[in-house]
Design an enzyme around this catalytic site. Structure first.
Site, PDB file in Angstrom:
ATOM      1  N   ASP A 258      31.892  20.215 107.531  1.00 42.15           N
ATOM      2  CA  ASP A 258      32.815  18.868 107.186  1.00 42.15           C
ATOM      3  C   ASP A 258      32.516  17.741 107.879  1.00 42.15           C
ATOM      4  O   ASP A 258      33.070  16.692 107.146  1.00 42.15           O
ATOM      5  CB  ASP A 258      34.217  19.637 107.468  1.00 42.15           C
ATOM      6  CG  ASP A 258      34.740  20.442 106.661  1.00 42.15           C
ATOM      7  OD1 ASP A 258      34.711  21.069 105.631  1.00 42.15           O
ATOM      8  OD2 ASP A 258      34.604  21.419 107.349  1.00 42.15           O
TER       9      ASP A 258
ATOM     10  N   ASP B 235      42.589  20.557 104.828  1.00 42.34           N
ATOM     11  CA  ASP B 235      42.927  22.093 104.468  1.00 42.34           C
ATOM     12  C   ASP B 235      43.783  23.720 104.964  1.00 42.34           C
ATOM     13  O   ASP B 235      44.974  23.072 104.826  1.00 42.34           O
ATOM     14  CB  ASP B 235      41.609  23.002 106.218  1.00 42.34           C
ATOM     15  CG  ASP B 235      40.031  22.313 105.609  1.00 42.34           C
ATOM     16  OD1 ASP B 235      39.640  21.963 104.983  1.00 42.34           O
ATOM     17  OD2 ASP B 235      40.072  21.971 106.893  1.00 42.34           O
TER      18      ASP B 235
ATOM     19  N   ASP C 162      36.826  21.318 109.993  1.00 45.17           N
ATOM     20  CA  ASP C 162      36.644  22.456 111.653  1.00 45.17           C
ATOM     21  C   ASP C 162      35.269  22.558 110.985  1.00 45.17           C
ATOM     22  O   ASP C 162      34.611  23.101 112.369  1.00 45.17           O
ATOM     23  CB  ASP C 162      37.917  23.529 111.230  1.00 45.17           C
ATOM     24  CG  ASP C 162      37.659  24.189 110.295  1.00 45.17           C
ATOM     25  OD1 ASP C 162      36.747  23.915 109.390  1.00 45.17           O
ATOM     26  OD2 ASP C 162      38.688  25.346 109.392  1.00 45.17           O
TER      27      ASP C 162
END
Length: 1042
Positions: A764, A460, A760
């Site tokens: 996901d 990310d 997070d």
């Protein structure tokens, strides 16, 4: 030869197992392949789950789920027709009455567990329950009352399996069948000796064996116990979950284990419900009860259906709950008791080394039988030629046969390398403890091992590559962009907008938010929520301070929380500025919100049509913000009808926010380290593509030959197009969690990559589960993400991920060092005893001496080599490929070279030692054997130093940075002096002169020279595509494989 080769390959295939989610068939296959050739089954399989027990636990878990499913669905339906006249009485305990409570713990627990709406109505609903447990739904409980509540209603703790004590590990270590046989032989030896030699001379040999066995067992148990303490610390860290509660009138974080009945808990997407409770209020609140009931259908919670069960996951929305039952009074508590008994899957390296240990053990058993056969044959031949022949037996003859048997058993002790798979556990425990100190919590053992093989990291952006400390840098409003990170910028913004505009802006900022502005006990204002929303609320507070205009209080009528699929959130409020009409606010990704806008508000608060030209100017402002690496969000509003539904379009644009999220210090260097280590880094983010590209270039991810792509474009590609484009993708922007999952699946399936993925959010979870290594963020991550991850990055820092990779490689290489060292000792010990027995009729190394050698190469060797810290060179080589095996040609070169040297030296000493060392007299034989034993041990000590580097000549670099290695090597040498000089009576050794000591050490130290010479010999890698410059090679097959 071809037959043996094929059989060997077939056997080793039984020890192949995936690193993640192995099937039960694969797990049973390797266990069966190990067979019965195990010295100590309790210890060797201590870190391996009992599949039969796991199956029983799974059955028990399913029974609990089925019972709960019946209670939740069948019973609930039945109660519509059956009058619950036979209601169970729950008398109020005296302690509860004295503390001022009006309802018992059992009755409270029963109401939620049984979804008993009738009983809830009887108690006047949630408000009535709150009164009976003395709690204010607005202010929560008083912190001083938590102890009393825990005493009356129980603590939020679950029954767990008690930790194993040191005495349990001592008992496990003593269950070694070969050591028990040796202890039995020692006892028989003492009995026969007493009958033939008398006291005390007959005691020494047997007592020496017993004392050595005791030493081996104690050191082994101490090492295993130390590992268990490390794993216990890790387990405690894994279970740390903080929840937001209201206590004393303030929002605060408390541990899940400190929650008590009466607590007001705040829940949002991705949270785990910490206990049973009742829904107080909330918006669009949906929970997943599959972990409890097995039902996959999500459950909508509201005032009509207020029953919340502990252990369920929040799938959508937000809410407040009143805790009514904790700990073992919840169904989750009963389920947790069974889950804690399942055990963790073994790692691929543990399984692989079990295979190596099994093969070596079989060879060792064959050598032991051969050695015993040769010794017995020579003894019987000599016995037949003696007066009386084979018919005349004495006590000394029985002792000789017993000693032959004990020597054979001791060879098995040395030959079966039980320490190989256990060394993996030792190294992993050490690495996991160090990683915890470096802010990475490893949840699954195999992840630490697999991370060393990672060839790709999909990361990310927000909070991982960036600091996650966000601030609104620029704002586009009333047709112009203003920099608001300075006082001058705020003054310019203030002068360009009217009070009417400011009121609408502040109303949207404060109400269209999932975060809250709260005042703590010290009177300070803090914001509880995500960094993005915190930045916008801080901006709103600054606007209030500069303009002296405060946002109006408004009741929220409907909330649609933000999630990563919609990329926006919406709220409907009863706005005091909308002439009594509800007003909807929309906030989210700039392009998504802008597409839903048909008008724009100007600086004086008037609404204008959003023409195509104006829309282009707004889009240009968004692109300009993004090119400056700013995250962009749009805020819009629309007055709606009395129904209060959130409209899809027709919004009025209020403002565009450009949020600055600086790059973390050290990220650029960490990305470069990845590239040097052969690890590709890909950024997968939900941000604007221009923002993503700017950050990616800044940290070195996006290069000239790489491409950046948006999620919508990626997901419509055909498989062939994906095969062509995926190797070039370095940035994926505006991606959905499904896009990340697709990328990970194809990287693993199409290209055989070992993929690590960060995540997070709740959405996901599929990608984290699919990846070889799932990395959840400890700060920004939801509990659902953490539960599906293999490693939790506790500081959300990309550099910490590199540390995990470094320690993963360290584990792999350290185990290779240990295997190289142990196999060398195996080969030499087996050959020396067998050859000596064949030619001289006796073994040069006694039982006590062989047990000491076994301790050096097994427990102490693992402790020294398997716990070495990583060095920078480990991140300058390519990762181990998927399917690459363990023992390399470099290792075989070193093993064979050192073995040949030691065998030549020891062979010369056995046959020519007396003349070369000028030993004479009655004690020359025992002096020579002592010298051979001493030389053999020092060869191992120096070869242990050699094994620190398998390819580099300088083996002393960083030796003092590993205090464990230095301490073990020093202790081994010191104890060797004690054995030879002080314990001769028990160890069959005698005093050696200074000259002989120096000679022993010099012969041993030549191993360093031999090691340096061997490393100059190039290893041919042309015959195997898996042989690479990094030194990792596949396991050779055939009879020479071990």
């Amino acid at each position: 030869m071809a037959y043996l080769r094929n059989k060997s390959m077939e056997f080793l295939k039984r020890f192949e197992m995936p690193a993640k989610n192995p099937s039960e068939d694969a797990q049973r296959r390797w266990r069966e392949a190990v067979g019965t050739l195990v010295k100590n089954r309790r210890r060797r399989f201590r870190m391996v789950p009992d599949l039969d027990k796991r199956s029983q636990v799974e059955t028990q878990r399913r029974n609990i789920q089925e019972k709960l499913r019946v209670a939740l669905y069948v019973q609930k339906a039945a109660l519509q027709f059956i009058d619950a006249a036979r209601k169970t009485e729950h008398p109020l305990p005296e302690l509860a009455r004295q503390c001022g409570f009006s309802i018992s713990a059992e009755e409270l627990a029963t109401i939620v567990r049984n979804h008993d709406a009738k009983s809830l109505r009887h108690h006047k609903g949630v408000d009535g329950i709150a009164r009976k447990i003395n709690v204010s739904l607005a202010d929560g409980i008083k912190s001083d009352d938590t102890g009393v509540r825990a005493e009356v209603y129980g603590a939020n703790q679950y029954t767990e399996k008690p930790p194993r004590t040191f005495w349990m590990f001592l008992w496990d270590a003593s269950q070694d069948m070969t050591l028990l046989l040796l202890a039995f032989c020692a006892l028989i030896s003492v009995v026969i000796g007493l009958a033939t030699e008398g006291w005390p001379g007959s005691m020494y040999d047997g007592l020496g064996i017993v004392l050595t066995i005791f030493l081996v067992v104690m050191i082994t148990a101490a090492s295993d116990y130390k590992q268990s303490l490390q794993f216990r610390d890790l387990d405690k860290e894994k279970k740390k979950i903080d929840m937001q509660v209201t206590r004393d009138g303030y929002r605060q974080k408390v541990s899940i284990y400190d929650i008590v009945v009466g607590d007001i808990v705040h829940l949002s997407i991705g949270d785990q419900v910490p206990a049973d409770g009742l829904f107080i209020d909330g918006y669009s609140f949906v929970v997943d009860e599959s972990s409890l009931s097995g039902e996959s259908e999500p459950v909508h919670l509201s005032n009509a259906n207020p029953f919340l069960l502990g252990g369920t996951k929040v799938q959508d929305g937000s809410a407040r709950m009143l805790v009514t039952a904790v700990g073992m009074r919840t169904e989750w508590g009963n389920l947790m008791e069974t889950l804690s008994q399942g055990g963790e899957d073994e790692t691929p390296l543990q399984v692989k080394l079990n295979g190596v240990a099994t093969i070596i053990g079989k060879i060792g058993l064959a050598f032991a039988v051969l050695t015993f056969t040769v010794l017995m044959a020579r003894f019987l031949v000599n016995k037949a030629q003696a007066p009386g022949g084979l018919l005349r037996w004495q006590g000394m003859d029985a002792l000789s046969v017993l000693n032959f048997f004990a020597v054979a058993v001791t060879i098995i002790v040395v030959a079966v390398p039980e320490g190989l798979p256990l060394a993996v556990t030792l190294s992993l425990a050490f690495a996991m403890k160090k990683l915890m100190e470096e802010r990475a919590l490893v949840r699954h053992l195999s992840a630490c091992e697999t991370m060393g093989s990672a060839s790709c990291i999909c990361t990310d952006k927000t909070g991982t590559l960036t600091t996650n400390h966000m601030v609104v840098e620029k704002v586009w409003a009333s047709g112009a962009a203003q920099t608001v990170s300075t006082a001058k910028g705020f003054d310019e913004l203030k002068s360009s907008v009217s009070e009417n505009f400011t009121k609408v802006l502040l109303e949207g900022v404060f109400h269209c938010s999932g975060s809250e502005v709260v005042t703590n006990k010290d009177g300070k204002t803090t914001i509880m929520g995500t960094p993005t929303e915190t930045a916008i609320l801080e901006f709103g507070l600054e606007v209030e301070k500069y303009t002296k205009v405060e946002h109006a209080i408004a009741k929220k009528l409907k909330v649609e929380p933000f999630n990563s699929v919609k990329k926006m959130m919406a709220v409907v409020v009863a706005s005091p500025y909308a002439a009594g009409h509800p007003r909807a606010f929309l906030k989210g990704a700039s392009e998504v919100v802008l597409r839903r806008c048909s008008s724009v508000i100007d600086g004086i608060g008037c609404v204008e049509k959003l023409t195509e030209a104006k829309a282009k100017r707004v889009a240009s402002a968004i692109d300009a913000f993004a090119c400056e690496a700013l995250r962009t969000l749009c805020l819009a509003y629309q007055d709606v009808s009395r129904g209060g539904e959130v409209p899809n379009d027709g919004y009025t644009l209020i403002a565009v926010f450009g949020i600055k999220d600086p790059l973390r210090p050290g990220v650029r260097e960490a990305v470069k380290t990845c590239h040097d280590a052969g690890i590709n880094v890909r950024m997968v983010t939900g941000d604007n593509i221009n923002t993503a590209k700017a950050i990616a270039r800044e940290c070195g991810i996006l290069t000239d030959d790489g491409i950046a792509i948006e999620g919508p474009e990626f997901r419509v590609k055909s498989p062939n197009e994906m095969r062509e484009i995926i190797p070039k993708i370095q940035v994926m922007a505006r991606s959905l969690p499904l896009d990340k999952h697709t990328l990970v699946t194809n990287l693993r399936g199409m290209f055989g990559e070992v993929v690590a993925v960060t995540g997070d959010g709740t959405n996901d979870a599929p990608a984290l589960h699919e990846a070889d290594i799932g990395l959840a963020m400890g700060i920004a991550g939801t509990e659902v993400a953490k539960e599906n991850a293999d490693v939790i990055i506790m500081d959300d820092n990309f550099s910490t991920i590199i540390n995990v990779a470094k320690w993963g490689r360290s584990v792999y290489i350290n185990i290779q060092k240990f295997v190289q060292f142990q196999l060398t000792v195996n080969v030499v010990a087996l050959m020396v005893n067998f050859v000596s027995a064949s030619f001289t009729g006796s073994a040069p190394l006694t039982i006590v001496q062989l047990l000491w050698v076994n301790l050096i190469m097994d427990t102490l060797g693992a402790l020294a080599l398997a716990t070495e810290p990583p060095n920078g060179a480990m991140m300058q080589r390519s990762p181990v490929g998927r399917g690459d095996n363990f023992i390399t040609k470099v290792m075989w070169r070193n093993i064979i070279g050192q073995s040949i040297y030691q065998l030549i030296v020891l062979g010369v000493l056995i046959f020519k030692g007396k003349s070369l060392l000028q030993l004479n007299g009655d004690r020359s034989d025992i002096q020579l054997n002592t010298f051979i034993f001493n030389t053999f041990v020092f060869c191992q000590v120096f070869n242990e130093v050699n094994s620190r580097e398998m390819e580099k000549i300088n083996v002393f670099k960083g030796i003092f940075s590993s205090w464990i290695f230095t301490a073990v090597a020093g202790a081994t040498a010191a104890f060797q002096v004690i054995i030879v000089e002080l314990l001769g009576t028990f160890a069959s050794t005698v005093h050696l002169s200074g000259r002989l000591w120096l000679t022993s050490i010099l012969i041993g130290s030549v191993s360093l020279v031999i090691g340096a010479i061997l490393k100059l010999i190039p290893v041919d890698s042309s015959t195997d595509s898996s042989d690479r410059h990094d030194g990792y090679q596949p396991i050779p097959t055939g009879p020479n494989a071990v």
